[in-house]
Design a protein around this motif. Structure first.
Motif, PDB file in Angstrom:
ATOM      1  N   GLY A  18      41.209  56.573  41.897  1.00 33.94           N
ATOM      2  CA  GLY A  18      40.329  55.636  42.589  1.00 33.94           C
ATOM      3  C   GLY A  18      40.890  54.232  42.532  1.00 33.94           C
ATOM      4  N   MET A  19      40.033  53.241  42.754  1.00 28.99           N
ATOM      5  CA  MET A  19      40.516  51.866  42.847  1.00 28.99           C
ATOM      6  C   MET A  19      41.223  51.414  41.571  1.00 28.99           C
ATOM      7  N   VAL A  20      40.622  51.665  40.412  1.00 27.16           N
ATOM      8  CA  VAL A  20      41.201  51.197  39.150  1.00 27.16           C
ATOM      9  C   VAL A  20      42.442  51.997  38.779  1.00 27.16           C
ATOM     10  N   GLY A  21      42.354  53.321  38.853  1.00 26.16           N
ATOM     11  CA  GLY A  21      43.506  54.158  38.514  1.00 26.16           C
ATOM     12  C   GLY A  21      44.688  53.902  39.429  1.00 26.16           C
ATOM     13  N   ALA A  22      44.415  53.730  40.724  1.00 25.68           N
ATOM     14  CA  ALA A  22      45.494  53.469  41.675  1.00 25.68           C
ATOM     15  C   ALA A  22      46.142  52.117  41.400  1.00 25.68           C
ATOM     16  N   ALA A  42      42.403  62.778  48.135  1.00 20.23           N
ATOM     17  CA  ALA A  42      43.058  61.595  48.690  1.00 20.23           C
ATOM     18  C   ALA A  42      42.083  60.829  49.582  1.00 20.23           C
ATOM     19  N   PRO A  43      42.218  59.507  49.658  1.00 13.83           N
ATOM     20  CA  PRO A  43      41.357  58.739  50.564  1.00 13.83           C
ATOM     21  C   PRO A  43      41.703  59.045  52.009  1.00 13.83           C
ATOM     22  N   SER A  58      31.912  44.107  45.705  1.00 19.04           N
ATOM     23  CA  SER A  58      32.122  42.669  45.824  1.00 19.04           C
ATOM     24  C   SER A  58      33.345  42.314  44.983  1.00 19.04           C
ATOM     25  N   ILE A  59      34.426  41.918  45.634  1.00 19.60           N
ATOM     26  CA  ILE A  59      35.682  41.620  44.944  1.00 19.60           C
ATOM     27  C   ILE A  59      35.784  40.116  44.720  1.00 19.60           C
ATOM     28  N   ASN A  60      35.859  39.700  43.451  1.00 14.37           N
ATOM     29  CA  ASN A  60      35.937  38.269  43.179  1.00 14.37           C
ATOM     30  C   ASN A  60      37.373  37.758  43.351  1.00 14.37           C
ATOM     31  N   LEU A  61      37.543  36.448  43.235  1.00 18.27           N
ATOM     32  CA  LEU A  61      38.847  35.852  43.508  1.00 18.27           C
ATOM     33  C   LEU A  61      39.907  36.266  42.487  1.00 18.27           C
ATOM     34  N   ALA A  62      39.482  36.480  41.234  1.00 23.27           N
ATOM     35  CA  ALA A  62      40.442  36.903  40.210  1.00 23.27           C
ATOM     36  C   ALA A  62      41.007  38.279  40.549  1.00 23.27           C
ATOM     37  N   SER A  63      40.128  39.206  40.949  1.00 23.09           N
ATOM     38  CA  SER A  63      40.598  40.543  41.344  1.00 23.09           C
ATOM     39  C   SER A  63      41.449  40.461  42.607  1.00 23.09           C
ATOM     40  N   GLU A  64      41.019  39.640  43.555  1.00 17.39           N
ATOM     41  CA  GLU A  64      41.758  39.484  44.809  1.00 17.39           C
ATOM     42  C   GLU A  64      43.188  39.006  44.552  1.00 17.39           C
ATOM     43  N   ALA A  65      43.333  38.028  43.654  1.00 16.19           N
ATOM     44  CA  ALA A  65      44.663  37.484  43.359  1.00 16.19           C
ATOM     45  C   ALA A  65      45.575  38.558  42.770  1.00 16.19           C
ATOM     46  N   TRP A  66      45.025  39.380  41.864  1.00 15.28           N
ATOM     47  CA  TRP A  66      45.844  40.427  41.258  1.00 15.28           C
ATOM     48  C   TRP A  66      46.226  41.489  42.281  1.00 15.28           C
ATOM     49  N   LEU A  67      45.261  41.871  43.117  1.00 17.93           N
ATOM     50  CA  LEU A  67      45.541  42.874  44.148  1.00 17.93           C
ATOM     51  C   LEU A  67      46.580  42.362  45.139  1.00 17.93           C
ATOM     52  N   ALA A  68      46.611  41.054  45.356  1.00 16.96           N
ATOM     53  CA  ALA A  68      47.629  40.473  46.240  1.00 16.96           C
ATOM     54  C   ALA A  68      49.018  40.622  45.628  1.00 16.96           C
ATOM     55  N   THR A  69      49.138  40.420  44.304  1.00 16.11           N
ATOM     56  CA  THR A  69      50.448  40.569  43.657  1.00 16.11           C
ATOM     57  C   THR A  69      50.932  42.015  43.725  1.00 16.11           C
ATOM     58  N   LEU A  70      50.009  42.966  43.821  1.00 19.35           N
ATOM     59  CA  LEU A  70      50.371  44.383  43.918  1.00 19.35           C
ATOM     60  C   LEU A  70      50.736  44.789  45.344  1.00 19.35           C
ATOM     61  N   GLY A  71      50.471  43.893  46.307  1.00 15.43           N
ATOM     62  CA  GLY A  71      50.788  44.191  47.698  1.00 15.43           C
ATOM     63  C   GLY A  71      49.670  44.853  48.467  1.00 15.43           C
ATOM     64  N   ALA A  72      48.533  45.122  47.798  1.00 19.47           N
ATOM     65  CA  ALA A  72      47.445  45.848  48.458  1.00 19.47           C
ATOM     66  C   ALA A  72      46.570  44.943  49.312  1.00 19.47           C
ATOM     67  N   TRP A  73      46.401  43.696  48.895  1.00 19.13           N
ATOM     68  CA  TRP A  73      45.448  42.834  49.604  1.00 19.13           C
ATOM     69  C   TRP A  73      45.859  42.558  51.052  1.00 19.13           C
ATOM     70  N   PRO A  74      47.123  42.225  51.325  1.00 19.25           N
ATOM     71  CA  PRO A  74      47.506  42.014  52.733  1.00 19.25           C
ATOM     72  C   PRO A  74      47.268  43.249  53.602  1.00 19.25           C
ATOM     73  N   VAL A  75      47.461  44.432  53.034  1.00 17.97           N
ATOM     74  CA  VAL A  75      47.195  45.675  53.778  1.00 17.97           C
ATOM     75  C   VAL A  75      45.712  45.785  54.094  1.00 17.97           C
ATOM     76  N   LEU A  76      44.881  45.466  53.116  1.00 22.52           N
ATOM     77  CA  LEU A  76      43.440  45.528  53.299  1.00 22.52           C
ATOM     78  C   LEU A  76      42.984  44.529  54.364  1.00 22.52           C
ATOM     79  N   LEU A 120      42.742  53.152  49.642  1.00 24.84           N
ATOM     80  CA  LEU A 120      43.827  53.498  50.563  1.00 24.84           C
ATOM     81  C   LEU A 120      44.919  52.428  50.550  1.00 24.84           C
ATOM     82  N   ALA A 121      44.535  51.155  50.532  1.00 18.00           N
ATOM     83  CA  ALA A 121      45.516  50.065  50.512  1.00 18.00           C
ATOM     84  C   ALA A 121      46.387  50.141  49.261  1.00 18.00           C
ATOM     85  N   LEU A 122      45.790  50.541  48.144  1.00 15.21           N
ATOM     86  CA  LEU A 122      46.558  50.707  46.911  1.00 15.21           C
ATOM     87  C   LEU A 122      47.467  51.933  46.996  1.00 15.21           C
TER      88      LEU A 122
END
Length: 394
Positions: A18-22, A42-43, A58-76, A120-122
């Motif tokens: 899921g979101m955390v494991g991925a 699979a999603p 609800s994704i806060n800015l701290a989570s958003e920043a980390w997901l961006a470093t993983l490359g998932a946020w731009p995909v989302l 899916l983005a992850l």
């Protein structure tokens, strides 16, 4: 005993995609670790015309920043999500407290995201270092001094220095590792409904507190939104059995005028429970996200707590690997537990306290509640502090 000839070797095995494991799989694989990810389903692929998922976070800015470093946020961002600039809380519709991104010089407070799209983005960030076992589940766990071996329902066996349990609140791996938990079922349940609204895309999420439970609205992309209705479990089950048209009528009667002339498209419900694992690791098995803790979803903090778990755990593992230390050592796992367990417990207790204060109609408590909201409405400093906390700032 395990037949060593048939065991596949990995640095890390993660149970639950899921979101955390991925997110854990992506972070560790990008650091060069060999990761096995075990997931039952699979999603689905993204279809632009598909109806939004009923499960949103609800994704806060701290989570958003980390997901961006993983490359998932731009995909989302290329799929579907909705930013919000304001967060409102009130008891009576005429006494609203508004927390604004502008107050802390931010463009937004967070995003409302469909869970399956974030997952899916992850998944789309998985590279050659991730070996996916899907559909698959774990049937057995064996631990030695320097490894943990999981047996899959296919009969395959995977050995690694550390196994991460990210398989949800009813974690099978947590049980196999012999980790107990404490918790309880709340008397309320939660109805979620996808609605069409008469407005353009909104930038505000709001929550009304009533003695029977909170009622909330979360904006989605376009003219749609997600409605969250907390009520006594029996009533929620009755509401969930109604047709969309019937549920629309009940919703319009129960919700404040802010909701507008919405129309229910689809709905579902789920029970509310609190769970805290007695410890976050046993041997070479470590818990993350809902496998370690489930929280009253009153403020939508559950997945952000899970991402905070994931970020710290992956940082500790990557640092240990960099220094050629054991990535599944008791010292590393103790450090993770020492930092995350108190933080998660604090949030769980705060949400329970909030739940008690705002779900109580005893006159002295009601007066205190009204006083708190009144003070908050007038205090710029307090609203700024709440806004900073909401975005995940320390």
């Amino acid at each position: 005993m395990t037949n060593e000839k048939t065991v596949q070797q990995f640095d890390i095995s993660i149970v639950g995609g899921g979101m955390v494991g991925a997110a854990i799989a992506v972070a560790l694989s990008q650091a060069g670790l060999q990761v096995a990810l075990i997931e039952k389903q699979a999603p689905p692929e993204f279809e632009p015309d598909s109806a939004p998922d009923l499960r949103v976070s609800s994704i806060n800015l701290a989570s958003e920043a980390w997901l961006a470093t993983l490359g998932a946020w731009p995909v989302l961002e290329r799929m579907r999500l909705c930013p919000y600039q304001r967060l409102q809380a009130f008891e009576q519709p005429h006494s609203i407290v508004t927390f604004n991104a502008a107050d802390i010089k931010r463009s937004h407070l967070g995003h409302i995201v469909e869970n399956n799209l974030l997952q899916l983005a992850l998944w789309q960030q998985f590279g050659a270092n991730v070996r996916l076992f899907c559909p698959s589940s774990v049937t057995a766990l064996e631990q030695t001094a320097d490894s943990a071996i999981v047996t899959l329902d296919s009969g395959e066996q995977l050995s690694s220095k550390l196994v991460v349990a990210a398989d949800g609140g009813n974690s099978q791996l947590r049980q196999l590792a012999g980790i107990g938990s404490n918790g309880w079922q709340y008397r309320q349940a939660c109805l979620v409904a996808l609605v069409n609204t008469p407005y353009p895309q909104q930038d505000v999420t709001w929550q009304q507190f009533t003695p029977s439970g909170p009622k909330a609205f979360l904006p989605l992309s376009g003219q749609q939104g997600s409605v969250v209705w907390y009520e006594e479990a029996t009533k929620v089950k009755q509401l969930a059995a109604l047709s969309p048209a019937q549920l629309t009528q009940q919703l319009l009667k129960a919700f404040p005028p802010q909701i507008g002339e919405v129309e229910v498209v689809a709905s579902s419900w789920f029970p509310l429970a609190r769970m805290d694992a007695n410890r976050y690791y046993a041997g070479r098995v470590v818990l993350a996200g809902d496998a370690a803790h489930t929280i009253n979803p009153l403020a939508g903090q559950g997945v952000n707590l899970g991402f905070a778990d994931a970020k710290l755990l992956t940082e500790l593992i990557i640092d240990a690997r960099r220094h050629n230390n054991d990535i599944g050592s008791a010292q590393l796992l103790q450090s993770y537990q020492r930092k995350r367990k108190p933080a998660n417990l604090l949030m769980m207790s705060a949400m329970d306290g909030f739940y008690q204060v705002f779900g109580n109609d005893i006159p002295p408590v009601r007066k205190l509640r009204q006083l708190v909201l009144s003070v908050a409405a007038r205090s710029t400093m307090l609203k700024t502090l709440v806004a900073r906390y909401a975005v995940g700032s320390e």
